[in-house]
Design a protein around this motif. Sequence first.
Motif, PDB file in Angstrom:
ATOM      1  N   UNK A  59      -2.709  85.664 -35.584  1.00 14.10           N
ATOM      2  CA  UNK A  59      -2.480  84.686 -34.518  1.00 14.10           C
ATOM      3  C   UNK A  59      -1.058  84.144 -34.596  1.00 14.10           C
ATOM      4  N   UNK A  60      -0.595  83.631 -33.474  1.00 15.57           N
ATOM      5  CA  UNK A  60       0.695  82.953 -33.407  1.00 15.57           C
ATOM      6  C   UNK A  60       0.440  81.492 -33.040  1.00 15.57           C
ATOM      7  N   UNK A  61       1.193  80.605 -33.644  1.00 13.30           N
ATOM      8  CA  UNK A  61       1.068  79.185 -33.345  1.00 13.30           C
ATOM      9  C   UNK A  61       1.875  78.857 -32.096  1.00 13.30           C
ATOM     10  N   UNK A  62       1.197  78.334 -31.091  1.00  9.59           N
ATOM     11  CA  UNK A  62       1.856  77.982 -29.831  1.00  9.59           C
ATOM     12  C   UNK A  62       2.349  76.544 -29.874  1.00  9.59           C
ATOM     13  N   UNK A  63       1.509  75.613 -30.326  1.00  6.53           N
ATOM     14  CA  UNK A  63       1.894  74.199 -30.416  1.00  6.53           C
ATOM     15  C   UNK A  63       1.026  73.515 -31.460  1.00  6.53           C
ATOM     16  N   UNK A  64       1.557  72.439 -32.029  1.00  7.34           N
ATOM     17  CA  UNK A  64       0.822  71.680 -33.035  1.00  7.34           C
ATOM     18  C   UNK A  64       1.270  70.228 -32.989  1.00  7.34           C
ATOM     19  N   UNK A  65       0.305  69.319 -32.888  1.00  8.12           N
ATOM     20  CA  UNK A  65       0.578  67.881 -32.895  1.00  8.12           C
ATOM     21  C   UNK A  65      -0.170  67.233 -34.058  1.00  8.12           C
ATOM     22  N   UNK A  66       0.546  66.431 -34.837  1.00 13.20           N
ATOM     23  CA  UNK A  66      -0.043  65.717 -35.966  1.00 13.20           C
ATOM     24  C   UNK A  66      -0.093  64.229 -35.637  1.00 13.20           C
ATOM     25  N   UNK A  67      -1.264  63.634 -35.815  1.00 17.05           N
ATOM     26  CA  UNK A  67      -1.449  62.227 -35.470  1.00 17.05           C
ATOM     27  C   UNK A  67      -2.203  61.506 -36.577  1.00 17.05           C
ATOM     28  N   UNK A  68      -1.752  60.289 -36.857  1.00 18.70           N
ATOM     29  CA  UNK A  68      -2.448  59.449 -37.828  1.00 18.70           C
ATOM     30  C   UNK A  68      -3.440  58.569 -37.095  1.00 18.70           C
ATOM     31  N   UNK A  69      -4.685  58.564 -37.588  1.00 16.24           N
ATOM     32  CA  UNK A  69      -5.711  57.737 -36.966  1.00 16.24           C
ATOM     33  C   UNK A  69      -5.677  56.299 -37.436  1.00 16.24           C
ATOM     34  N   UNK A  70      -4.766  55.977 -38.384  1.00 21.81           N
ATOM     35  CA  UNK A  70      -4.656  54.617 -38.869  1.00 21.81           C
ATOM     36  C   UNK A  70      -5.687  54.297 -39.929  1.00 21.81           C
ATOM     37  N   UNK A  71      -5.676  53.049 -40.345  1.00 24.36           N
ATOM     38  CA  UNK A  71      -6.569  52.578 -41.394  1.00 24.36           C
ATOM     39  C   UNK A  71      -7.650  51.711 -40.767  1.00 24.36           C
TER      40      UNK A  71
END
Length: 237
Positions: free
Chosen positions: A180-192
């Motif tokens: 597979x090839x990576x098209x897009x990736x978003x990293x998000x913190x859900x907080x505490x």
Amino acid sequence: MLNRQTLTTLFAAASLSLLSLGAQANEPRYNQVALRAEVNREIAHDLMHVTFYSEAQDKDPAKLAAQITTELNQAMGLARSVKGVQVALGSRHSYPVYDDKGQRITAWRERAELRLESADFGALSTLTGEMLQSLKMAGMHFSIASPTRKAEEDALLKDAVAAFKARAQLATEALGGSGYKLVSLNLNSGGFHSPMPRMAAMKGAAMMMEAAVTPEVEAGSSQVSVSADGVIEVMMP
């Protein structure tokens, strides 16, 4: 100089090249899969916060303000003598007290807050017991220090990427792809997310205010989560 026929040939070749690039840009992309991976961890609280207040009433507003200021100054002096305790003034306000008919001011009431913070739970607990001899407690809570928060989020970001890769590989195998090839990736913190205060803890605070003893504390923990949302393109054999 170039003749008219040569220029016409060059323009035609350029047009064909642009059309080819445009066609490539608009080509539909197949076998794309949207995936989400989330990781979380319980993090122990390492900061203790206690808010105290002084409240009084008097017919003379100047005398009242002086009384509140004296109590706060004495409390701040005591708090500043304890190593590792951060001291800050909170809100302060006064308001008139009216008679039964609500027409005449009979007195003034004033309230001022003092906020303490420390990573040394034992020191702040002992100080709390001493402060309760002159002030009242408005609340106590625990949190996670900024350096701890950042370190834990950075570690979880790596875990989230690893979890996304594992899920992407599973999806590729399920579709019968060769990779597979990576098209897009978003990293998000859900907080505490901290649990709500328990009623037992609030009752214990009320008892401490009356007894003025050193309170026992249980800092608890909060949950931090980091998610990885992305799109992969599965390459078929």
